[in-house]
Design an enzyme around this catalytic site. Sequence first.
Site, mmCIF file in Angstrom:
data_model
loop_
_atom_site.group_PDB
_atom_site.id
_atom_site.type_symbol
_atom_site.label_atom_id
_atom_site.label_comp_id
_atom_site.label_asym_id
_atom_site.label_seq_id
_atom_site.Cartn_x
_atom_site.Cartn_y
_atom_site.Cartn_z
ATOM 1 N N ASP A 1 3.734 -5.362 3.686
ATOM 2 C CA ASP A 1 3.450 -4.149 4.453
ATOM 3 C C ASP A 1 4.419 -4.095 5.621
ATOM 4 O O ASP A 1 4.294 -4.854 6.573
ATOM 5 C CB ASP A 1 2.005 -4.171 4.948
ATOM 6 C CG ASP A 1 1.601 -2.868 5.644
ATOM 7 O OD1 ASP A 1 2.461 -1.986 5.812
ATOM 8 O OD2 ASP A 1 0.419 -2.747 6.009
ATOM 9 N N ASP B 1 6.241 2.156 6.675
ATOM 10 C CA ASP B 1 4.814 1.826 6.553
ATOM 11 C C ASP B 1 4.134 2.735 5.541
ATOM 12 O O ASP B 1 3.582 3.757 5.906
ATOM 13 C CB ASP B 1 4.150 1.966 7.923
ATOM 14 C CG ASP B 1 2.706 1.514 7.936
ATOM 15 O OD1 ASP B 1 2.275 0.857 6.962
ATOM 16 O OD2 ASP B 1 2.001 1.831 8.901
ATOM 17 N N HIS C 1 3.403 5.777 11.670
ATOM 18 C CA HIS C 1 2.286 6.712 11.865
ATOM 19 C C HIS C 1 2.723 7.999 12.553
ATOM 20 O O HIS C 1 1.891 8.704 13.136
ATOM 21 C CB HIS C 1 1.137 6.057 12.655
ATOM 22 C CG HIS C 1 0.611 4.806 12.019
ATOM 23 N ND1 HIS C 1 -0.051 3.824 12.728
ATOM 24 C CD2 HIS C 1 0.654 4.358 10.726
ATOM 25 C CE1 HIS C 1 -0.399 2.841 11.916
ATOM 26 N NE2 HIS C 1 0.016 3.144 10.697
ATOM 27 N N GLU D 1 -5.301 2.166 2.692
ATOM 28 C CA GLU D 1 -5.090 1.101 3.681
ATOM 29 C C GLU D 1 -5.275 1.651 5.097
ATOM 30 O O GLU D 1 -5.941 1.034 5.932
ATOM 31 C CB GLU D 1 -3.700 0.478 3.513
ATOM 32 C CG GLU D 1 -3.467 -0.781 4.347
ATOM 33 C CD GLU D 1 -2.895 -0.526 5.731
ATOM 34 O OE1 GLU D 1 -2.795 -1.488 6.518
ATOM 35 O OE2 GLU D 1 -2.545 0.634 6.051
ATOM 36 N N GLU D 2 -4.668 2.802 5.342
ATOM 37 C CA GLU D 2 -4.712 3.376 6.690
ATOM 38 C C GLU D 2 -6.128 3.821 7.066
ATOM 39 O O GLU D 2 -6.451 3.969 8.244
ATOM 40 C CB GLU D 2 -3.750 4.557 6.802
ATOM 41 C CG GLU D 2 -2.288 4.224 6.525
ATOM 42 C CD GLU D 2 -1.632 3.355 7.577
ATOM 43 O OE1 GLU D 2 -2.322 2.930 8.532
ATOM 44 O OE2 GLU D 2 -0.415 3.089 7.460
ATOM 45 N N HIS E 1 0.844 -1.204 0.000
ATOM 46 C CA HIS E 1 0.000 0.000 0.000
ATOM 47 C C HIS E 1 0.872 1.244 0.000
ATOM 48 O O HIS E 1 1.937 1.280 0.586
ATOM 49 C CB HIS E 1 -1.002 0.007 1.163
ATOM 50 C CG HIS E 1 -0.435 0.285 2.522
ATOM 51 N ND1 HIS E 1 -0.289 1.567 3.022
ATOM 52 C CD2 HIS E 1 -0.016 -0.543 3.511
ATOM 53 C CE1 HIS E 1 0.191 1.521 4.256
ATOM 54 N NE2 HIS E 1 0.371 0.249 4.574
#
Length: 204
Positions: A95, A32, A171, A66-67, A14
Amino acid sequence: GESLAEEIVVISAHQDSINQMDHSGIAPGADDDGSGTVAILETLRVLTESNIRLKRTVEFHWYAGEEGGLLGSADIAQYYAMREKPTVVADLHLDMVGFPASPPAVGIVTDYTDKATSELLRKIVGAYTDLATVDFTCGYACSDHASWHEFGIRSAIPFESQHLDYNANIHTPADAYETVDFDHLLKYVNIALGFAIEVAGIEY
Protein backbone atom coordinates in the site's frame (compact mmCIF):
# COMPACT_ATOMS: atom_id res chain seq x y z
CA GLY A 1 1.42 -24.60 -5.65
CA GLU A 2 2.55 -28.22 -5.73
CA SER A 3 3.63 -30.29 -2.70
CA LEU A 4 2.18 -27.77 -0.20
CA ALA A 5 -0.62 -26.49 -2.42
CA GLU A 6 -3.11 -26.20 0.45
CA GLU A 7 -0.89 -23.60 2.14
CA ILE A 8 -1.39 -20.12 0.67
CA VAL A 9 0.89 -17.10 0.45
CA VAL A 10 -1.12 -13.92 -0.19
CA ILE A 11 0.31 -10.90 -2.01
CA SER A 12 -2.14 -8.02 -1.71
CA ALA A 13 -3.00 -4.39 -2.43
CA HIS A 14 -6.17 -2.29 -2.37
CA GLN A 15 -7.89 -0.81 -5.41
CA ASP A 16 -10.16 1.81 -3.90
CA SER A 17 -9.33 5.49 -3.44
CA ILE A 18 -10.89 8.45 -1.66
CA ASN A 19 -10.92 12.24 -1.87
CA GLN A 20 -11.07 13.41 1.73
CA MET A 21 -11.33 17.06 0.70
CA ASP A 22 -14.46 16.49 -1.39
CA HIS A 23 -16.16 13.10 -1.20
CA SER A 24 -17.85 13.71 -4.53
CA GLY A 25 -14.63 14.92 -6.16
CA ILE A 26 -12.09 13.00 -8.19
CA ALA A 27 -9.74 10.63 -6.36
CA PRO A 28 -7.13 9.30 -8.81
CA GLY A 29 -5.24 7.41 -6.08
CA ALA A 30 -2.14 6.91 -8.21
CA ASP A 31 0.11 6.23 -5.22
CA ASP A 32 -2.63 5.25 -2.74
CA ASP A 33 -2.98 2.58 -3.89
CA GLY A 34 -2.57 2.45 -7.65
CA SER A 35 1.14 1.92 -7.04
CA GLY A 36 0.63 -1.21 -4.95
CA THR A 37 -2.04 -2.45 -7.34
CA VAL A 38 0.23 -2.33 -10.39
CA ALA A 39 3.27 -3.58 -8.44
CA ILE A 40 1.53 -6.83 -7.50
CA LEU A 41 0.06 -7.14 -11.00
CA GLU A 42 3.59 -6.98 -12.39
CA THR A 43 4.69 -9.51 -9.77
CA LEU A 44 1.95 -11.85 -10.97
CA ARG A 45 3.05 -11.37 -14.58
CA VAL A 46 6.69 -12.15 -13.84
CA LEU A 47 5.88 -15.22 -11.75
CA THR A 48 3.49 -16.55 -14.40
CA GLU A 49 5.89 -16.05 -17.29
CA SER A 50 8.86 -17.49 -15.38
CA ASN A 51 7.19 -20.93 -15.11
CA ILE A 52 8.80 -21.27 -11.69
CA ARG A 53 7.38 -24.16 -9.65
CA LEU A 54 6.49 -23.26 -6.06
CA LYS A 55 5.60 -25.59 -3.20
CA ARG A 56 2.88 -23.36 -1.77
CA THR A 57 0.06 -21.64 -3.64
CA VAL A 58 0.50 -17.90 -4.21
CA GLU A 59 -2.70 -15.84 -4.40
CA PHE A 60 -2.94 -12.21 -5.48
CA HIS A 61 -5.64 -10.14 -3.81
CA TRP A 62 -6.94 -6.69 -4.75
CA TYR A 63 -9.22 -5.39 -2.00
CA ALA A 64 -12.10 -2.92 -2.05
CA GLY A 65 -13.17 -0.77 0.89
CA GLU A 66 -9.75 -0.15 2.45
CA GLU A 67 -10.39 3.57 2.75
CA GLY A 68 -13.75 2.85 4.41
CA GLY A 69 -12.11 0.85 7.21
CA LEU A 70 -10.37 -2.23 5.74
CA LEU A 71 -13.78 -3.60 4.77
CA GLY A 72 -12.79 -5.87 1.88
CA SER A 73 -9.71 -7.38 3.47
CA ALA A 74 -11.47 -7.91 6.81
CA ASP A 75 -14.17 -9.93 5.06
CA ILE A 76 -11.63 -11.99 3.10
CA ALA A 77 -9.31 -12.58 6.08
CA GLN A 78 -12.22 -13.74 8.23
CA TYR A 79 -13.38 -16.10 5.48
CA TYR A 80 -9.93 -17.69 5.15
CA ALA A 81 -9.38 -17.84 8.91
CA MET A 82 -12.62 -19.78 9.42
CA ARG A 83 -11.66 -22.49 6.90
CA GLU A 84 -9.74 -25.55 8.01
CA LYS A 85 -8.08 -25.92 4.60
CA PRO A 86 -6.51 -24.40 2.64
CA THR A 87 -4.74 -22.16 5.13
CA VAL A 88 -3.04 -18.81 4.62
CA VAL A 89 0.51 -18.88 6.00
CA ALA A 90 1.38 -15.21 5.36
CA ASP A 91 0.29 -11.98 3.70
CA LEU A 92 2.54 -9.34 2.17
CA HIS A 93 0.58 -6.14 1.60
CA LEU A 94 1.69 -3.33 -0.72
CA ASP A 95 0.00 0.00 0.00
CA MET A 96 1.80 3.07 -1.38
CA VAL A 97 5.10 2.12 -2.99
CA GLY A 98 5.68 4.92 -5.51
CA PHE A 99 6.68 8.07 -3.60
CA PRO A 100 10.13 7.77 -1.97
CA ALA A 101 11.60 10.14 0.58
CA SER A 102 15.23 11.27 0.57
CA PRO A 103 17.21 9.14 1.03
CA PRO A 104 15.05 6.36 -0.42
CA ALA A 105 14.29 3.55 2.03
CA VAL A 106 11.72 0.84 2.66
CA GLY A 107 9.60 1.54 5.71
CA ILE A 108 8.89 -1.59 7.77
CA VAL A 109 5.65 -1.17 9.69
CA THR A 110 6.10 -2.81 13.09
CA ASP A 111 2.60 -2.55 14.56
CA TYR A 112 -0.32 -4.75 13.49
CA THR A 113 2.24 -7.01 11.81
CA ASP A 114 4.09 -10.21 12.66
CA LYS A 115 7.58 -9.75 14.14
CA ALA A 116 9.16 -12.80 12.47
CA THR A 117 7.61 -12.02 9.09
CA SER A 118 8.82 -8.41 9.31
CA GLU A 119 12.33 -9.69 10.04
CA LEU A 120 12.12 -11.93 6.98
CA LEU A 121 10.93 -8.91 5.00
CA ARG A 122 14.02 -6.94 6.07
CA LYS A 123 16.23 -9.77 4.80
CA ILE A 124 14.32 -9.91 1.50
CA VAL A 125 14.71 -6.16 1.00
CA GLY A 126 18.45 -6.55 1.58
CA ALA A 127 18.76 -9.47 -0.81
CA TYR A 128 16.47 -8.30 -3.63
CA THR A 129 17.00 -4.49 -3.64
CA ASP A 130 19.64 -1.86 -2.91
CA LEU A 131 17.44 -0.06 -0.38
CA ALA A 132 17.89 0.28 3.36
CA THR A 133 15.03 -0.51 5.74
CA VAL A 134 13.73 1.77 8.49
CA ASP A 135 11.23 0.61 11.11
CA PHE A 136 8.25 2.77 12.05
CA THR A 137 4.78 2.43 13.53
CA CYS A 138 1.47 3.65 12.15
CA GLY A 139 -0.16 3.83 15.56
CA TYR A 140 -3.35 2.34 14.17
CA ALA A 141 -4.51 -0.31 11.68
CA CYS A 142 -3.29 1.73 8.73
CA SER A 143 -3.86 -0.77 5.92
CA ASP A 144 -5.10 -4.22 4.99
CA HIS A 145 -2.18 -6.12 6.55
CA ALA A 146 -3.92 -5.43 9.87
CA SER A 147 -6.95 -7.51 8.83
CA TRP A 148 -4.78 -10.63 8.53
CA HIS A 149 -3.01 -9.80 11.79
CA GLU A 150 -6.37 -9.52 13.57
CA PHE A 151 -7.19 -13.10 12.63
CA GLY A 152 -3.82 -14.46 13.74
CA ILE A 153 -2.30 -14.78 10.28
CA ARG A 154 1.26 -13.58 9.69
CA SER A 155 1.46 -10.28 7.81
CA ALA A 156 4.01 -7.66 6.83
CA ILE A 157 4.01 -4.42 4.85
CA PRO A 158 6.89 -2.69 3.06
CA PHE A 159 6.03 1.03 2.83
CA GLU A 160 7.34 3.44 0.20
CA SER A 161 9.44 5.46 2.65
CA GLN A 162 10.44 5.84 6.28
CA HIS A 163 7.69 8.44 6.88
CA LEU A 164 3.99 7.53 7.01
CA ASP A 165 2.75 11.00 6.01
CA TYR A 166 5.48 11.97 3.53
CA ASN A 167 3.23 12.02 0.45
CA ALA A 168 0.92 15.00 0.99
CA ASN A 169 -0.93 14.23 -2.27
CA ILE A 170 -2.83 11.20 -1.03
CA HIS A 171 -6.61 11.41 -0.59
CA THR A 172 -6.66 14.49 -2.85
CA PRO A 173 -6.95 15.10 -6.62
CA ALA A 174 -3.16 15.64 -6.64
CA ASP A 175 -2.43 11.91 -6.12
CA ALA A 176 -1.85 11.63 -9.85
CA TYR A 177 0.11 9.38 -12.20
CA GLU A 178 2.80 12.04 -12.74
CA THR A 179 3.85 11.89 -9.07
CA VAL A 180 4.68 8.18 -9.07
CA ASP A 181 8.35 7.17 -9.19
CA PHE A 182 8.19 3.96 -11.23
CA ASP A 183 11.87 3.11 -10.71
CA HIS A 184 11.20 3.08 -6.97
CA LEU A 185 7.97 1.11 -7.48
CA LEU A 186 9.85 -1.55 -9.42
CA LYS A 187 11.93 -2.33 -6.35
CA TYR A 188 8.73 -3.36 -4.58
CA VAL A 189 8.01 -5.77 -7.41
CA ASN A 190 11.37 -7.34 -6.54
CA ILE A 191 10.37 -7.42 -2.86
CA ALA A 192 7.04 -9.08 -3.64
CA LEU A 193 8.75 -11.60 -5.93
CA GLY A 194 11.28 -12.35 -3.23
CA PHE A 195 8.57 -12.82 -0.62
CA ALA A 196 6.55 -15.12 -2.86
CA ILE A 197 9.57 -17.27 -3.70
CA GLU A 198 11.07 -17.39 -0.21
CA VAL A 199 7.79 -18.10 1.61
CA ALA A 200 6.18 -20.35 -0.99
CA GLY A 201 9.44 -22.21 -1.59
CA ILE A 202 10.80 -23.53 -4.88
CA GLU A 203 9.68 -27.00 -5.89
CA TYR A 204 12.75 -28.84 -7.20
